[in-house]
Motif scaffolding. Sequence first.
Motif, PDB file in Angstrom:
ATOM      1  N   ARG A  84       2.264  -4.970  -1.266  1.00  0.00           N
ATOM      2  CA  ARG A  84       1.872  -6.386  -1.347  1.00  0.00           C
ATOM      3  C   ARG A  84       2.021  -6.877  -2.779  1.00  0.00           C
ATOM      4  NH1 ARG A  84      -2.524  -6.617   3.138  1.00  0.00           N
ATOM      5  NH2 ARG A  84      -2.775  -4.419   3.638  1.00  0.00           N
ATOM      6  N   THR A 133      -6.552 -11.042   1.110  1.00  0.00           N
ATOM      7  CA  THR A 133      -6.935 -10.192   2.249  1.00  0.00           C
ATOM      8  C   THR A 133      -8.409 -10.423   2.567  1.00  0.00           C
ATOM      9  OG1 THR A 133      -5.371  -8.542   1.459  1.00  0.00           O
ATOM     10  CG2 THR A 133      -7.049  -7.786   3.019  1.00  0.00           C
ATOM     11  N   ALA A 183      -9.849  -8.515  -0.775  1.00  0.00           N
ATOM     12  CA  ALA A 183      -9.219  -8.695  -2.093  1.00  0.00           C
ATOM     13  C   ALA A 183      -9.614 -10.067  -2.621  1.00  0.00           C
ATOM     14  CB  ALA A 183      -7.711  -8.573  -1.985  1.00  0.00           C
ATOM     15  N   ARG A 224       0.438  -9.518  -9.032  1.00  0.00           N
ATOM     16  CA  ARG A 224      -0.270  -8.290  -8.654  1.00  0.00           C
ATOM     17  C   ARG A 224       0.612  -7.532  -7.672  1.00  0.00           C
ATOM     18  NH1 ARG A 224      -4.851  -7.614  -4.124  1.00  0.00           N
ATOM     19  NH2 ARG A 224      -3.282  -6.253  -3.258  1.00  0.00           N
ATOM     20  N   ASP A 240     -10.501  -0.614   8.015  1.00  0.00           N
ATOM     21  CA  ASP A 240      -9.155  -0.317   8.484  1.00  0.00           C
ATOM     22  C   ASP A 240      -9.075   0.135   9.939  1.00  0.00           C
ATOM     23  OD1 ASP A 240      -8.265  -1.112   6.070  1.00  0.00           O
ATOM     24  OD2 ASP A 240      -7.647   0.849   5.338  1.00  0.00           O
ATOM     25  N   TRP A 278      -5.320   3.059  -1.655  1.00  0.00           N
ATOM     26  CA  TRP A 278      -4.852   1.795  -2.224  1.00  0.00           C
ATOM     27  C   TRP A 278      -4.453   2.104  -3.661  1.00  0.00           C
ATOM     28  CZ3 TRP A 278      -6.396  -1.494  -6.290  1.00  0.00           C
ATOM     29  CH2 TRP A 278      -5.816  -2.766  -6.278  1.00  0.00           C
ATOM     30  N   ARG A 333      -1.656   5.524   4.373  1.00  0.00           N
ATOM     31  CA  ARG A 333      -2.726   6.250   5.067  1.00  0.00           C
ATOM     32  C   ARG A 333      -2.381   7.699   5.362  1.00  0.00           C
ATOM     33  NH1 ARG A 333      -2.553   1.002   5.000  1.00  0.00           N
ATOM     34  NH2 ARG A 333      -4.610   0.233   4.539  1.00  0.00           N
ATOM     35  N   HIS A 335     -10.361   5.039   0.683  1.00  0.00           N
ATOM     36  CA  HIS A 335     -11.544   4.592   1.439  1.00  0.00           C
ATOM     37  C   HIS A 335     -11.485   5.076   2.881  1.00  0.00           C
ATOM     38  CE1 HIS A 335      -8.820   0.913   1.481  1.00  0.00           C
ATOM     39  NE2 HIS A 335      -8.984   1.102   2.763  1.00  0.00           N
ATOM     40  N   LEU A 389      -8.701  -4.733  -5.152  1.00  0.00           N
ATOM     41  CA  LEU A 389      -9.541  -4.485  -3.985  1.00  0.00           C
ATOM     42  C   LEU A 389     -11.020  -4.512  -4.370  1.00  0.00           C
ATOM     43  CD1 LEU A 389      -8.060  -4.069  -1.367  1.00  0.00           C
ATOM     44  CD2 LEU A 389      -8.744  -1.692  -1.392  1.00  0.00           C
ATOM     45  N   HIS A 434     -13.741  -3.806   3.032  1.00  0.00           N
ATOM     46  CA  HIS A 434     -13.152  -4.187   1.757  1.00  0.00           C
ATOM     47  C   HIS A 434     -12.383  -5.491   1.921  1.00  0.00           C
ATOM     48  CE1 HIS A 434     -10.315  -1.624   3.938  1.00  0.00           C
ATOM     49  NE2 HIS A 434      -9.347  -2.305   3.347  1.00  0.00           N
TER      50      HIS A 434
HETATM   51  O1  LIG Z   1      -4.197  -5.097  -1.201  1.00  0.00           O
HETATM   52  C1  LIG Z   1      -4.789  -5.816  -0.414  1.00  0.00           C
HETATM   53  O2  LIG Z   1      -4.849  -7.041  -0.556  1.00  0.00           O
HETATM   54  C2  LIG Z   1      -5.453  -5.245   0.807  1.00  0.00           C
HETATM   55  C3  LIG Z   1      -5.324  -3.764   0.943  1.00  0.00           C
HETATM   56  C4  LIG Z   1      -6.075  -3.192   2.096  1.00  0.00           C
HETATM   57  O3  LIG Z   1      -6.617  -3.870   2.919  1.00  0.00           O
HETATM   58  C5  LIG Z   1      -6.169  -1.728   2.197  1.00  0.00           C
HETATM   59  O4  LIG Z   1      -5.786  -1.009   1.260  1.00  0.00           O
HETATM   60  O5  LIG Z   1      -6.650  -1.239   3.240  1.00  0.00           O
END
Ligand SMILES: O=C(O)CCC(=O)C(=O)O
Length: 299
Positions: A138, A148, A260, A271, A153, A168, A277, A252, A181, A258
């Motif tokens: 992203r 976000t 952003a 950014r 997740d 992340w 994952r 995480h 984040l 979470h």
């Molecule tokens: O980078 C972001 O804006 C969101 C990332 C995210 O949701 C994640 O790492 O699970």
Amino acid sequence: MNTEFTLRSNGFDLSTAQNRIGRLQPNHPNEPIESLRNSLKTQGYLWLKGILPRDEVLALRARYFERMAETGIVDARSSHQDGLYSGKRDTSGRGTHLLMEFVRTAAFEAFCFHPIIWQFYEKLMSGDVYLHKRKIVRHTYPGEEKTTDAHYDLIYLRGGTDSVLSSWIPLGDIPLEMGGLVYLEGADAFGRKMEADFSARAVDLSPAERIAAYNKHMSASGGIGKDLAALADRYDTRWLVADYEAGDMVIHTAYMIHAATQNNSRDNRMRLSTDIRYQRIRDEIDARWVNHWSMEDML
Ligand SMILES: O=C(O)CCC(=O)C(=O)O
């Protein structure tokens, strides 16, 4: 906590709610693995300071903006590593095409398969691990309002194990003002409770709907909320924020909430981050994540 600049997300101001903001706690990657496992369990996240070679992370950032340069989004006077925004969005769709190409490149995949990363996961999970093929990159523009929204997740990964962990990785320094984040303190427990409620209400749904992020019991985006201050009020907790540096990686759990915040870079820097994952190879794998990320996958 005192922040000298505004922390915003999707048009909502978080910085006015100072009592709802705290600092993310870093972990040293070389701490004993038992202690890291314990931190992950109790906090829902691990912020591994400087676990990756900074030069390799910055080289990937430079490569990304070098590939994106043809769309006109990068200020031609800046280096690709700086990745300064030109002020001109790409409206041709070419950027999306290049992004989809980038996540399929050997160079990017090799980065995600960095031995430091998979070997860390092997230690953490005590066994052989699997990296999901669907990997997301992203970039966000300075001043871009949409960010976000709050989620955990598993909402998007319900077809597999709930032991899946997300990494992340900031691709470049992402100080607070650039909208990295943020984590809702103590939210692994809230996510577990929320998911248990959704599962209880999902009995009337078909198997496909049950694992969908957009089933009738979820919000339109699958997320939990856009107004971060209101969410922290609701749970009487805080959003944990951080100054991330190239070389850091946060991990995480699938239940940790979470979001952003907006990129308010004073230097006009874009950014850039990736989220990928890992899970144990022997646990169930969500079949919807075994293909490369595409705009049509609806996840
Ligand atoms: O980078 C972001 O804006 C969101 C990332 C995210 O949701 C994640 O790492 O699970």
